[in-house]
Design an enzyme around this catalytic site. Structure first.
Site, PDB file in Angstrom:
ATOM      1  N   TYR A  10      53.844  61.623  58.008  1.00 19.45           N
ATOM      2  CA  TYR A  10      52.392  61.451  57.931  1.00 19.45           C
ATOM      3  C   TYR A  10      52.038  61.361  56.453  1.00 19.45           C
ATOM      4  CZ  TYR A  10      47.375  62.417  58.309  1.00 19.45           C
ATOM      5  OH  TYR A  10      46.015  62.349  58.211  1.00 19.45           O
TER       6      TYR A  10
ATOM      7  N   ASP B 241      52.481  57.358  60.373  1.00 15.81           N
ATOM      8  CA  ASP B 241      51.270  56.886  59.706  1.00 15.81           C
ATOM      9  C   ASP B 241      51.464  57.074  58.205  1.00 15.81           C
ATOM     10  OD1 ASP B 241      48.779  56.413  58.679  1.00 15.81           O
ATOM     11  OD2 ASP B 241      47.791  58.103  59.667  1.00 15.81           O
TER      12      ASP B 241
ATOM     13  N   HIS C 107      43.817  55.881  66.288  1.00 12.81           N
ATOM     14  CA  HIS C 107      45.032  55.094  66.062  1.00 12.81           C
ATOM     15  C   HIS C 107      45.576  54.584  67.393  1.00 12.81           C
ATOM     16  CE1 HIS C 107      46.034  56.253  61.765  1.00 12.81           C
ATOM     17  NE2 HIS C 107      45.051  57.087  62.063  1.00 12.81           N
TER      18      HIS C 107
END
EC number: 3.1.-.-
Length: 612
Positions: free
Chosen positions: A155, A196, A326
């Site tokens: 992340y 991400d 997302h």
């Protein structure tokens, strides 16, 4: 083998959305599922949040105490397996590691422990152990080794243009991460990086790429990793779909931009390293030999085709849509052989004390508990009985002879306070030989059992015991709430000595008449109270409608569509923090689309001056 990466924007809301963690995981039908932004701290671990039957899970949580970042970020990797011991499944990792700097190591009985930094990565001499701990302290990486490849669940940090501190943090984060990748590739390992990364590398990956898009240093760094630019990694999605436009995975949270697919592609799957074939020839690579397909799972988007436009739906007009901002991305791998027999790593949540043990807090240890023996001795408990217990206890009272009631009980019935149950409590008066057990007001009987009961927190609050014996006019003047409450249990009674005055002072017809009178008066009281409550609700509804109408007339119309705007509040730190403004209610979209947000903006009112 199928691998999925998904920024869930909070694991608990997604579990609630799907009904359970198992249903959420099964919806992907994948072997390895990587979540980002779980927003869980280790103290919040519960079995229903971190464990699901048929899956092994590995978590990294934030440790920082920095303001605004506690309970923030967090990643988790779930592996679907048939067995966690002596297994040859590739989905079950042979080892797992939290973070990527080497500062955090292993799992002990008391949780994660900090050890002295031992150099796992070359070129980190300029970083102290404290600086490396800060990188891994936000819970942004889980590494799982699946023997044939190493999987990084990442992340990436987000940094706005004017936040120099976070920009430096993001730079250090990816710089050290790249050194870890290079170290593994130097050892001949294969790597998959999913997650991400908070970077959209190409203009095609961003809905509103400006003229300086290509100059951004983090976008340039990402592109430098790719094989086409001399790097070692493949952007798996772009390798499979090189020219696909509007292939976005993230949209603004509150602007409803999914309606016009106005977003960015910041969720990625990268691969690097040689293929698994022993005899490599020209053209062989991890991408060419083992990646079958890669795509975005559009069915998980918040905006579904055919949905009502945001500005016409009252529920989503001012609030958030259900789901993550997302969309998941998946990759399918082929020709991956089984691994050697191994067991689940110690980092698995099955070894976490908060999950497998019933760990108690100091408060729970010293909390006073009433044992079952104490409850039996006291004749009841402080909790409110349900209807089945009420009628059961009332039926037990019918077994006592009629002459066992005290004289005070006779007065109690004559006052019209007696409440009947649905199992024939009042009918026992028809047979003096079998009789019934009644209430006693005698405070000095030999076998009295007094029970304390908490008052009900409702409109019909329970009266005190003394109020039952006060003189009343009629049947239900001061004891109306008692009469209207049918959940009368044996805990409200005091059982007195036998007395013959009850039979002498009462006739059967008189008792029945009093009971009917009391029932009618209780029904009238209940009807009056319901009417009063309904009137109160109607008044509140009218007042709220008046307020809404007043607010509606004060809301401006946007100039693009001549429609009422939505009210918002500035949340970004600065001189206007907390100030209210009006904006176009339509979803964010391309400026060329007349149906999209027109960009109207107006401050709600001038900021009030502070009092001296």
């Amino acid at each position: 083998m199928k691998i999925v990466t998904y920024n869930v924007n909070g694991l608990r809301p997604r579990i609630s959305q799907f009904g359970s963690l198992r249903k959420l995981l099964d919806s992907f039908d994948a072997d390895i599922i990587c979540f980002q932004e779980t927003k869980l701290s280790r103290q919040e671990f519960r079995a229903d949040l971190v464990q699901a039957e048929g899956y092994e899970s590995f978590f990294s949580c934030t440790r920082t105490t920095e303001k605004g970042r506690t309970g923030y970020s967090g990643v988790a990797t779930f592996c679907r397996v048939n067995s966690v011991f002596s297994s040859d499944e590739v989905s079950l990792p042979v080892s797992a590691e939290e973070g990527f700097t080497g500062v955090l190591k292993d799992f002990s009985a008391s949780g994660y422990r900090k050890i002295e930094y031992s150099s796992l990565i070359e070129g980190l001499e300029d970083f102290s152990a404290g600086e490396l701990l800060k990188i891994d302290g936000e819970g942004r990486c889980i590494i799982t080794d699946h023997e044939h490849f190493v999987l990084f669940n990442i992340y990436g940090p987000r940094a706005v243009a004017d936040d120099t501190e976070r920009i430096q943090f993001k730079h250090n984060f990816f710089n050290i991460l790249q050194k870890r990748w290079e170290s593994l590739l130097h050892q001949g390992r294969r790597i998959f990086v999913v997650g991400d990364l908070n970077i959209s590398p190409f203009e095609i990956d961003c809905c509103d790429a400006g003229p300086d898009f290509e100059k951004n240093k983090f976008k340039s760094w990402f592109r430098s990793l790719l094989v086409d630019n001399g790097g070692a990694f493949f952007d798996v999605f772009r390798e499979k779909h090189p020219q696909r436009r509007e292939a976005y995975t993230c949209w603004p949270t509150n602007s409803g931009a999914e309606e016009f697919n106005f977003g960015t592609r910041i969720d990625h799957i990268l691969g690097a390293g040689p293929c698994l074939h022993k005899e490599e020839t020209q053209g062989h690579s991890l991408m060419a030999c083992h990646v079958k397909e890669c795509d975005i799972l559009d069915q998980f988007k918040r905006w579904k085709p055919g949905s009502i436009p945001r500005h016409k739906e009252q529920k989503t007009r001012n609030g958030k849509m259900e789901g993550s901002d997302h969309a998941p991305v998946y990759v399918s791998l082929v020709d991956i052989p089984n691994a050697q027999q191994h067991s689940t790593p110690s980092l698995s949540t099955r070894y976490c004390p908060q999950v497998y043990g019933c760990q108690q807090t100091l408060v729970s240890v010293f909390a006073r508990r009433q044992s079952a023996e104490d409850i039996n001795l006291s004749g009841g408990s402080n909790s409110i009985s349900d209807d089945s217990n009420v009628f059961g206890k009332c039926s037990q009272l019918n077994k006592r002879p009629l002459h066992s009631c005290s004289s005070a009980s006779s007065d109690f019935i004559h006052q019209g306070i007696l409440c009947t149950s649905d199992d024939g409590y009042s009918d026992s008066f028809n047979e003096p030989s079998s009789g019934a057990q009644t209430l006693s007001a005698s405070g000095h009987t030999k076998s009295s059992v007094v029970c304390k009961k908490k008052a009900r927190k409702s409109q019909l609050s329970q009266l005190s015991l003394k109020s039952f014996f006060q003189k009343t006019v009629g049947g239900c003047s001061e004891s109306s709430s008692f009469c209207s409450n049918k959940e009368l249990t044996q805990e409200n009674f005091s059982i007195g000595e036998p007395s013959e005055t009850f039979i002498e002072g009462c006739e059967h017809n008189d008792v029945k008449e009093l009971q009917e009178k009391a029932a009618k008066q209780c029904a009238l009281v209940q009807e009056d109270m319901s009417q009063a409550a309904e009137k109160k609700n109607n008044n509140a509804l009218v007042e709220w409608q008046r307020i809404q109408q007043l607010m509606q007339t004060s809301i401006p119309l946007c100039k693009g569509h001549k429609e009422p705007c939505v009210s918002r509040v500035v949340k970004k730190p600065g001189p206007t923090l907390g100030q209210r403004f009006y904006a176009c209610a339509r979803a964010e979209g391309p400026a060329s689309n007349p149906e999209a947000n027109c960009g109207f903006f107006k401050w709600a009112a001038a900021k009030s001056k502070k009092k001296r």
